[in-house]
Design an enzyme around this catalytic site. Sequence first.
Site, PDB file in Angstrom:
ATOM      1  N   ILE A  12       0.849  -1.198   0.000  1.00 14.79           N
ATOM      2  CA  ILE A  12       0.000   0.000   0.000  1.00 14.79           C
ATOM      3  C   ILE A  12       0.882   1.244   0.000  1.00 14.79           C
ATOM      4  CG2 ILE A  12      -1.713   1.324   1.319  1.00 14.79           C
ATOM      5  CD1 ILE A  12      -2.897  -1.319   2.292  1.00 14.79           C
TER       6      ILE A  12
ATOM      7  N   ASP B 243     -14.375   0.009   1.396  1.00  9.59           N
ATOM      8  CA  ASP B 243     -15.668  -0.686   1.373  1.00  9.59           C
ATOM      9  C   ASP B 243     -16.741   0.219   0.756  1.00  9.59           C
ATOM     10  OD1 ASP B 243     -14.508  -2.834   3.091  1.00  9.59           O
ATOM     11  OD2 ASP B 243     -14.404  -1.183   4.508  1.00  9.59           O
TER      12      ASP B 243
ATOM     13  N   HIS C 169     -14.604  -2.935   9.601  1.00  9.37           N
ATOM     14  CA  HIS C 169     -13.981  -3.282   8.315  1.00  9.37           C
ATOM     15  C   HIS C 169     -13.653  -4.776   8.359  1.00  9.37           C
ATOM     16  CE1 HIS C 169     -11.611  -3.402   4.729  1.00  9.37           C
ATOM     17  NE2 HIS C 169     -10.570  -3.870   5.412  1.00  9.37           N
TER      18      HIS C 169
HETATM   19  P1  NAD Z   1       2.569  -5.251   3.380  1.00 10.55           P
HETATM   20  O1  NAD Z   1       2.864  -6.464   4.171  1.00 10.55           O
HETATM   21  O2  NAD Z   1       2.927  -5.170   1.931  1.00 10.55           O
HETATM   22  O3  NAD Z   1       3.290  -4.001   4.081  1.00 10.55           O
HETATM   23  C1  NAD Z   1       3.235  -3.766   5.446  1.00 10.55           C
HETATM   24  C2  NAD Z   1       4.487  -3.000   5.819  1.00 10.55           C
HETATM   25  O4  NAD Z   1       4.368  -2.633   7.191  1.00 10.55           O
HETATM   26  C3  NAD Z   1       5.756  -3.835   5.683  1.00 10.55           C
HETATM   27  O5  NAD Z   1       6.692  -3.124   4.877  1.00 10.55           O
HETATM   28  C4  NAD Z   1       6.248  -3.965   7.133  1.00 10.55           C
HETATM   29  O6  NAD Z   1       7.670  -3.963   7.219  1.00 10.55           O
HETATM   30  C5  NAD Z   1       5.657  -2.715   7.756  1.00 10.55           C
HETATM   31  N1  NAD Z   1       5.532  -2.769   9.216  1.00 10.55           N
HETATM   32  C6  NAD Z   1       5.241  -3.837  10.007  1.00 10.55           C
HETATM   33  N2  NAD Z   1       5.287  -3.478  11.299  1.00 10.55           N
HETATM   34  C7  NAD Z   1       5.577  -2.165  11.330  1.00 10.55           C
HETATM   35  C8  NAD Z   1       5.774  -1.234  12.383  1.00 10.55           C
HETATM   36  N3  NAD Z   1       5.685  -1.590  13.663  1.00 10.55           N
HETATM   37  N4  NAD Z   1       6.088   0.044  12.049  1.00 10.55           N
HETATM   38  C9  NAD Z   1       6.198   0.417  10.762  1.00 10.55           C
HETATM   39  N5  NAD Z   1       6.054  -0.426   9.723  1.00 10.55           N
HETATM   40  C10 NAD Z   1       5.735  -1.694  10.013  1.00 10.55           C
HETATM   41  O7  NAD Z   1       1.018  -4.935   3.609  1.00 10.55           O
HETATM   42  P2  NAD Z   1       0.059  -3.981   2.771  1.00 10.55           P
HETATM   43  O8  NAD Z   1      -0.509  -4.744   1.641  1.00 10.55           O
HETATM   44  O9  NAD Z   1       0.746  -2.687   2.514  1.00 10.55           O
HETATM   45  O10 NAD Z   1      -1.128  -3.793   3.829  1.00 10.55           O
HETATM   46  C11 NAD Z   1      -0.923  -3.123   5.059  1.00 10.55           C
HETATM   47  C12 NAD Z   1      -2.091  -3.326   5.982  1.00 10.55           C
HETATM   48  O11 NAD Z   1      -3.272  -2.747   5.424  1.00 10.55           O
HETATM   49  C13 NAD Z   1      -2.450  -4.787   6.245  1.00 10.55           C
HETATM   50  O12 NAD Z   1      -2.785  -4.908   7.621  1.00 10.55           O
HETATM   51  C14 NAD Z   1      -3.695  -5.005   5.408  1.00 10.55           C
HETATM   52  O13 NAD Z   1      -4.494  -6.050   5.920  1.00 10.55           O
HETATM   53  C15 NAD Z   1      -4.344  -3.660   5.561  1.00 10.55           C
HETATM   54  N6  NAD Z   1      -5.398  -3.332   4.586  1.00 10.55           N
HETATM   55  C16 NAD Z   1      -6.457  -2.606   5.052  1.00 10.55           C
HETATM   56  C17 NAD Z   1      -7.465  -2.235   4.189  1.00 10.55           C
HETATM   57  C18 NAD Z   1      -8.650  -1.432   4.675  1.00 10.55           C
HETATM   58  O14 NAD Z   1      -9.567  -1.223   3.864  1.00 10.55           O
HETATM   59  N7  NAD Z   1      -8.722  -0.960   5.910  1.00 10.55           N
HETATM   60  C19 NAD Z   1      -7.379  -2.603   2.839  1.00 10.55           C
HETATM   61  C20 NAD Z   1      -6.271  -3.315   2.392  1.00 10.55           C
HETATM   62  C21 NAD Z   1      -5.284  -3.674   3.283  1.00 10.55           C
HETATM   63  C1  LMR Z   2      -9.352  -5.502   2.059  1.00 10.54           C
HETATM   64  O1  LMR Z   2     -10.471  -5.105   2.432  1.00 10.54           O
HETATM   65  O2  LMR Z   2      -9.024  -5.573   0.865  1.00 10.54           O
HETATM   66  C2  LMR Z   2      -8.352  -5.923   3.092  1.00 10.54           C
HETATM   67  O3  LMR Z   2      -8.694  -5.426   4.351  1.00 10.54           O
HETATM   68  C3  LMR Z   2      -8.235  -7.423   3.090  1.00 10.54           C
HETATM   69  C4  LMR Z   2      -7.139  -7.931   3.980  1.00 10.54           C
HETATM   70  O4  LMR Z   2      -7.439  -8.883   4.745  1.00 10.54           O
HETATM   71  O5  LMR Z   2      -6.007  -7.419   3.943  1.00 10.54           O
END
Ligand code: NAD
Ligand code: LMR
Length: 329
Positions: A17, A160, A188
């Site tokens: 992200i 969402d 979520h």
């Molecule tokens: P990713 O694993 O590619 O990246 C996560 C990053 O966070 C990694 O680079 C990791 O080193 C870093 N990290 C871990 N612990 C940390 C800390 N204490 N301090 C700083 N950095 C730290 O994951 P992503 O695909 O980028 O997703 C990130 C988060 O977003 C996940 O929890 C995912 O489930 C969530 N997400 C939420 C939504 C939403 O709609 N709310 C949607 C998609 C993903």
């Molecule tokens: C999403 O809604 O795409 C993410 O929260 C899904 C996930 O579990 O990372």
Amino acid sequence: MTQAPVNVTVTGAAGQIGYALLFRIASGQLLGQDKPVRLRLLEIPQAVKAAEGTALELEDGAFPLLAGIDIFDDAKQAFEGTNVALLVGARPRTKGMERGDLLEANGGIFKPQGEAINAGAADDVKVLVVGNPANTNALIAKAHAPDVPAERFTAMTRLDHNRAIAQLAKKLGVPVTEVKKMTIWGNHSATQYPDIFNAEVNGTSAAEAVGDQAWLENEFIPRVAKRGAEIIEARGASSAASAANAAIDHIYNWVNGTPEGDWVSMGVPSDGSYGVPEGLISSFPVVCRDGSYEIVQGLEINDFSRAKIDASVAELSEERDAVRKLGLV
Ligand code: NAD
Ligand code: LMR
């Protein structure tokens, strides 16, 4: 450009992200084309080098609004003076991990980050938690930042919200711009409730335009609520660019306001509205104006919606109780 840069902290900056988000922030899409930004990136030590690589690419973008980039592996430093905090980095659930383990592992991240925001962020700080479980992670961070007004801690349900608009527009064969007043209620998670009873299409009731309760119950709601899993299945990785897009939308509206005659969904601390227990970070319809938001009041909640909202809120209460037992809130 006479304005002082806005400090934007992004955690998990080297993740998927983060990679999609940082370039859009640098190009002015987070705050507006008149606002220079200074990026403060937080990563764990093992990922600092990758974040440095992204910073090199950001430099290569020669973004006129990008006033500087600093990279940290220490939360206290990363949140010093921050105006906008995007908490993206989180501990993903890995094989064999129970929900309680996940909440505990994330407590180890969001507790110190809440403390760091409390200690050093700017007075006007706005916090968006993206990392999952987003609502409860936001609750943990808020609990450790007693000097920051509680309403500054929000969780992302905008993805969402956008998914629900897109699915409804597709069903009715209208442009997404014709869909207004969509609401995501609750968590979520797969229990979230996308509500079309209060939504409008071309100025009339979306539920009436659909007129198909079976589609609503068996296709629309599960499709939106489980879209994250559908993306993971198809892409082999969780949503990244669409999540970054939603984070941009969330903060842009919070800072610059929502359009007249529409609202957006944000996970915000409940003030008791719609029977959601006070303090839980639950998704509501909100309007934003002058850098603040207000929960839209007075919407009609029918029995179907009531049951769905209650189920998702019950899950949020369970998550709160679990982190309370762990001493995290
Ligand atoms: P990713 O694993 O590619 O990246 C996560 C990053 O966070 C990694 O680079 C990791 O080193 C870093 N990290 C871990 N612990 C940390 C800390 N204490 N301090 C700083 N950095 C730290 O994951 P992503 O695909 O980028 O997703 C990130 C988060 O977003 C996940 O929890 C995912 O489930 C969530 N997400 C939420 C939504 C939403 O709609 N709310 C949607 C998609 C993903
Ligand atoms: C999403 O809604 O795409 C993410 O929260 C899904 C996930 O579990 O990372």
